[in-house]
Design a protein around this motif. Structure first.
Motif, PDB file in Angstrom:
ATOM      1  N   ASP A  97      56.187  26.300  86.926  1.00  0.00           N
ATOM      2  CA  ASP A  97      56.502  24.936  86.768  1.00  0.00           C
ATOM      3  C   ASP A  97      57.413  24.500  86.138  1.00  0.00           C
ATOM      4  OD1 ASP A  97      56.247  22.086  87.877  1.00  0.00           O
ATOM      5  OD2 ASP A  97      53.864  22.373  88.082  1.00  0.00           O
ATOM      6  N   VAL A  98      58.594  24.229  86.478  1.00  0.00           N
ATOM      7  CA  VAL A  98      59.303  23.617  85.189  1.00  0.00           C
ATOM      8  C   VAL A  98      60.430  22.709  86.395  1.00  0.00           C
ATOM      9  CG1 VAL A  98      61.226  25.724  85.593  1.00  0.00           C
ATOM     10  CG2 VAL A  98      61.127  23.855  83.942  1.00  0.00           C
ATOM     11  N   GLN A  99      60.880  21.509  85.453  1.00  0.00           N
ATOM     12  CA  GLN A  99      61.385  20.484  86.013  1.00  0.00           C
ATOM     13  C   GLN A  99      62.656  20.393  85.584  1.00  0.00           C
ATOM     14  OE1 GLN A  99      60.911  19.671  89.162  1.00  0.00           O
ATOM     15  NE2 GLN A  99      59.860  21.021  89.722  1.00  0.00           N
ATOM     16  N   ILE A 100      64.286  19.867  85.644  1.00  0.00           N
ATOM     17  CA  ILE A 100      65.355  19.864  84.101  1.00  0.00           C
ATOM     18  C   ILE A 100      64.973  17.784  84.720  1.00  0.00           C
ATOM     19  CG2 ILE A 100      67.579  20.076  84.110  1.00  0.00           C
ATOM     20  CD1 ILE A 100      67.210  22.363  85.069  1.00  0.00           C
ATOM     21  N   GLU A 101      64.905  17.160  83.454  1.00  0.00           N
ATOM     22  CA  GLU A 101      65.028  16.143  83.638  1.00  0.00           C
ATOM     23  C   GLU A 101      65.783  15.411  83.226  1.00  0.00           C
ATOM     24  OE1 GLU A 101      61.837  14.358  81.546  1.00  0.00           O
ATOM     25  OE2 GLU A 101      60.030  15.293  82.322  1.00  0.00           O
ATOM     26  N   ALA A 102      66.946  14.269  83.844  1.00  0.00           N
ATOM     27  CA  ALA A 102      67.955  14.035  83.369  1.00  0.00           C
ATOM     28  C   ALA A 102      67.768  13.174  81.943  1.00  0.00           C
ATOM     29  CB  ALA A 102      68.229  12.933  85.091  1.00  0.00           C
ATOM     30  N   GLY A 103      68.919  13.722  81.730  1.00  0.00           N
ATOM     31  CA  GLY A 103      69.146  12.801  79.957  1.00  0.00           C
ATOM     32  C   GLY A 103      68.069  14.040  79.234  1.00  0.00           C
ATOM     33  N   ARG A 104      67.004  14.289  79.828  1.00  0.00           N
ATOM     34  CA  ARG A 104      66.308  16.033  78.950  1.00  0.00           C
ATOM     35  C   ARG A 104      66.511  17.000  78.452  1.00  0.00           C
ATOM     36  NH1 ARG A 104      60.494  15.674  78.659  1.00  0.00           N
ATOM     37  NH2 ARG A 104      59.764  16.599  76.248  1.00  0.00           N
ATOM     38  N   GLY A 105      66.650  17.557  79.772  1.00  0.00           N
ATOM     39  CA  GLY A 105      66.728  18.766  80.076  1.00  0.00           C
ATOM     40  C   GLY A 105      65.333  19.538  79.878  1.00  0.00           C
ATOM     41  N   GLU A 110      52.650  23.041  82.092  1.00  0.00           N
ATOM     42  CA  GLU A 110      51.937  23.537  81.239  1.00  0.00           C
ATOM     43  C   GLU A 110      52.464  24.687  80.072  1.00  0.00           C
ATOM     44  OE1 GLU A 110      48.523  25.851  83.569  1.00  0.00           O
ATOM     45  OE2 GLU A 110      50.306  25.456  84.993  1.00  0.00           O
ATOM     46  N   PRO A 111      52.793  23.804  78.908  1.00  0.00           N
ATOM     47  CA  PRO A 111      53.490  24.765  77.695  1.00  0.00           C
ATOM     48  C   PRO A 111      52.886  26.287  77.240  1.00  0.00           C
ATOM     49  CG  PRO A 111      53.027  22.768  76.898  1.00  0.00           C
ATOM     50  CD  PRO A 111      52.894  22.640  79.086  1.00  0.00           C
ATOM     51  N   VAL A 112      53.209  27.109  76.974  1.00  0.00           N
ATOM     52  CA  VAL A 112      52.548  28.287  76.841  1.00  0.00           C
ATOM     53  C   VAL A 112      52.153  28.016  74.920  1.00  0.00           C
ATOM     54  CG1 VAL A 112      52.855  31.409  76.861  1.00  0.00           C
ATOM     55  CG2 VAL A 112      54.021  29.137  78.915  1.00  0.00           C
ATOM     56  N   ARG A 113      51.047  28.326  74.742  1.00  0.00           N
ATOM     57  CA  ARG A 113      51.359  27.670  73.204  1.00  0.00           C
ATOM     58  C   ARG A 113      50.337  28.540  71.860  1.00  0.00           C
ATOM     59  NH1 ARG A 113      52.135  21.328  73.356  1.00  0.00           N
ATOM     60  NH2 ARG A 113      54.345  20.702  74.226  1.00  0.00           N
ATOM     61  N   THR A 114      49.061  29.406  73.444  1.00  0.00           N
ATOM     62  CA  THR A 114      48.086  30.118  72.685  1.00  0.00           C
ATOM     63  C   THR A 114      48.756  31.592  73.336  1.00  0.00           C
ATOM     64  OG1 THR A 114      46.863  29.469  74.952  1.00  0.00           O
ATOM     65  CG2 THR A 114      46.762  28.074  73.034  1.00  0.00           C
ATOM     66  N   ALA A 115      47.645  32.242  72.837  1.00  0.00           N
ATOM     67  CA  ALA A 115      47.442  33.376  73.130  1.00  0.00           C
ATOM     68  C   ALA A 115      46.938  33.829  74.733  1.00  0.00           C
ATOM     69  CB  ALA A 115      46.175  34.845  72.501  1.00  0.00           C
ATOM     70  N   ARG A 116      45.781  32.909  74.667  1.00  0.00           N
ATOM     71  CA  ARG A 116      45.555  33.009  76.097  1.00  0.00           C
ATOM     72  C   ARG A 116      46.539  32.854  77.579  1.00  0.00           C
ATOM     73  NH1 ARG A 116      40.563  30.019  78.002  1.00  0.00           N
ATOM     74  NH2 ARG A 116      38.877  31.517  75.947  1.00  0.00           N
ATOM     75  N   ASP A 117      47.267  31.193  76.957  1.00  0.00           N
ATOM     76  CA  ASP A 117      48.557  31.187  77.993  1.00  0.00           C
ATOM     77  C   ASP A 117      49.867  31.799  77.640  1.00  0.00           C
ATOM     78  OD1 ASP A 117      47.544  28.549  77.943  1.00  0.00           O
ATOM     79  OD2 ASP A 117      48.478  27.333  75.305  1.00  0.00           O
ATOM     80  N   VAL A 118      49.813  32.700  76.440  1.00  0.00           N
ATOM     81  CA  VAL A 118      50.623  34.009  76.351  1.00  0.00           C
ATOM     82  C   VAL A 118      50.076  35.056  77.629  1.00  0.00           C
ATOM     83  CG1 VAL A 118      51.963  35.719  75.071  1.00  0.00           C
ATOM     84  CG2 VAL A 118      51.750  33.345  74.490  1.00  0.00           C
ATOM     85  N   ALA A 119      49.125  35.177  77.674  1.00  0.00           N
ATOM     86  CA  ALA A 119      48.560  35.993  78.766  1.00  0.00           C
ATOM     87  C   ALA A 119      48.263  36.151  80.646  1.00  0.00           C
ATOM     88  CB  ALA A 119      47.077  36.445  78.119  1.00  0.00           C
ATOM     89  N   ARG A 120      48.445  34.445  80.793  1.00  0.00           N
ATOM     90  CA  ARG A 120      48.643  33.717  81.760  1.00  0.00           C
ATOM     91  C   ARG A 120      50.363  34.482  82.308  1.00  0.00           C
ATOM     92  NH1 ARG A 120      50.821  29.183  82.598  1.00  0.00           N
ATOM     93  NH2 ARG A 120      50.374  28.712  80.626  1.00  0.00           N
ATOM     94  N   VAL A 121      50.919  33.680  81.846  1.00  0.00           N
ATOM     95  CA  VAL A 121      52.707  33.540  81.676  1.00  0.00           C
ATOM     96  C   VAL A 121      53.277  35.673  81.934  1.00  0.00           C
ATOM     97  CG1 VAL A 121      55.165  33.608  81.485  1.00  0.00           C
ATOM     98  CG2 VAL A 121      53.183  31.728  80.566  1.00  0.00           C
ATOM     99  N   THR A 122      52.151  36.659  80.614  1.00  0.00           N
ATOM    100  CA  THR A 122      53.275  37.520  80.778  1.00  0.00           C
ATOM    101  C   THR A 122      52.334  38.720  81.952  1.00  0.00           C
ATOM    102  OG1 THR A 122      51.365  38.025  78.239  1.00  0.00           O
ATOM    103  CG2 THR A 122      53.962  37.664  78.753  1.00  0.00           C
ATOM    104  N   ALA A 123      51.602  37.637  82.010  1.00  0.00           N
ATOM    105  CA  ALA A 123      50.855  39.235  83.886  1.00  0.00           C
ATOM    106  C   ALA A 123      51.523  39.320  84.834  1.00  0.00           C
ATOM    107  CB  ALA A 123      49.048  38.171  83.738  1.00  0.00           C
TER     108      ALA A 123
END
Length: 376
Positions: A97-105, A110-123
């Motif tokens: 889930d990513v959006q490109i915001e005008a003037g920001r990028g 859901e940022p990926v900041r913990t081992a659990r987050d990494v496991a969720r994404v890399t699955a």
């Protein structure tokens, strides 16, 4: 994966283009020139097309992508087209889930900041990118057919450059949740949880690698890996935490087999990073054909740091696009002279085209490059 004789390298003779020849170490009659971010924000015709669509929607509209990619080729007379897309498109295809915001990028829900987050994404299976990439492949094929028509009019083959974000830069966006000045959270994760970081960048290498494969299989004649934020890393950290994943992403393109008719052994590989002057010796170990140099390092100094036979690309400071013509001309002459230190040179900027740039300045710049024969 085997490419066929219908690939533009053969069918449209893009192997004979100035860009491809220079990428592989030749010096063609004229120095090739193209601009990062040439397809987009500085062109009024682009802004008119994009008035009613979000960036990510536009990137998945094959007809629109083709038209935007061709606009600077027609207007400026550059020697190559760069595929209009965004580095987060493969992450969108993977389901993030990513959006490109005008003037920001790019901003991730859901940022990926913990081992659990990494496991969720890399699955997520990176092959989902390929399965969902039909609009991307369609856009590339449409674009190469239009480029063939443009090439016939011009009498010079015009290749399409595919691209992807390098794993470190993508990881920096994911961990930070969006753009950052110092990428502190990403650098923190490198040291806090090296295993999680390695898993994340390994997964991103596969995502970017598949995205590059899709583009080449559909007709791109070369590729460039963009590592926008690598310059925030110390050389030792870059070597351990970023370089392996970049190498893995490029292997996806190396694995493609070219038809005999291509007359070359591989699809040319280019790399560009911002603020990477201290990393050039390490970047050289990626066995690249082209290394993009930003405006902070002179081309002759970059060649010395690279210490290997490679084509250099760059490196006009984008700020000079707003300078008086005689100042811009002098800077271009200096860069062309510095580029003689390398086996070959592709003129480009030291970063992307600023949105406020007068398009006529770019057109004039291309004309001036082409007025200077690249006599060996």
């Amino acid at each position: 994966m085997q490419l066929t004789d219908q690939h533009p390298l053969v069918a449209h003779a893009t192997r004979d283009s100035r860009l491809i020849r220079a990428s592989l170490g030749e010096r063609p009659d004229l120095t090739p020139v193209w601009f990062m971010r040439q397809a987009g924000r500085s062109l009024p015709e682009y802004r008119a097309l994009r008035a009613t669509q979000s960036m990510l929607d536009a990137c998945r509209d094959p007809a629109l992508v083709s038209e935007i990619t061709l606009q600077p080729v027609r207007r400026h007379g550059v020697d190559a087209a760069i595929f209009f897309s965004d580095i987060v498109v493969p992450l969108v295809l993977a389901g993030l889930d990513v959006q490109i915001e005008a003037g920001r990028g790019p901003v991730f829900a859901e940022p990926v900041r913990t081992a659990r987050d990494v496991a969720r994404v890399t699955a997520i299976d990176p092959e989902l990118v390929r399965e969902r990439a039909e609009p991307i492949a369609d856009a590339v094929t449409r674009t190469t057919l239009l480029l063939a028509d443009e090439s016939a009019t011009r009498g010079e083959p015009i290749p399409l450059i595919g691209f992807a974000g390098a794993p470190f830069t993508l990881a920096a966006y994911l961990v930070e949740g969006g753009p950052s000045k110092d990428h502190l959270r990403a650098r923190r994760l490198i040291h806090e949880d090296p295993a999680a970081w390695e898993a994340l960048t390994g997964w991103l290498a596969a995502v970017s690698g598949v995205f590059l494969q899709v583009q080449v299989a559909a007709g791109a004649s070369s590729v460039q890996l963009f590592d926008s934020w690598a310059g925030s890393l110390a050389p030792a950290v870059y070597r351990s935490a970023a370089l392996p994943a970049s190498r893995a992403a490029l292997e996806y393109v190396r694995a493609l087999r070219l038809p005999t008719g291509a007359g070359m052994s591989h699809v040319p590989l280019a790399h560009f990073g911002v603020g990477t002057g201290d990393l050039l010796a390490d970047i050289a170990t990626l066995d690249l054909d082209v290394v993009g140099i930003d405006h902070r390092v002179s081309l002759d100094e970059a060649v010395a740091r690279l210490a290997t036979a490679v084509t250099v690309q760059g490196n006009l400071d984008p700020a000079l696009l707003f300078a008086p013509p005689h100042v811009l001309d002098a800077a271009l002459d200096r860069i062309l002279a510095e580029g003689r230190a390398a086996r070959a040179h592709i003129v480009n900027l030291g970063h992307g085209v600023p949105p406020e740039t007068d398009p006529d300045v770019l057109t004039r710049l291309v004309r001036r490059v082409h007025e200077r024969p690249d006599a060996a």
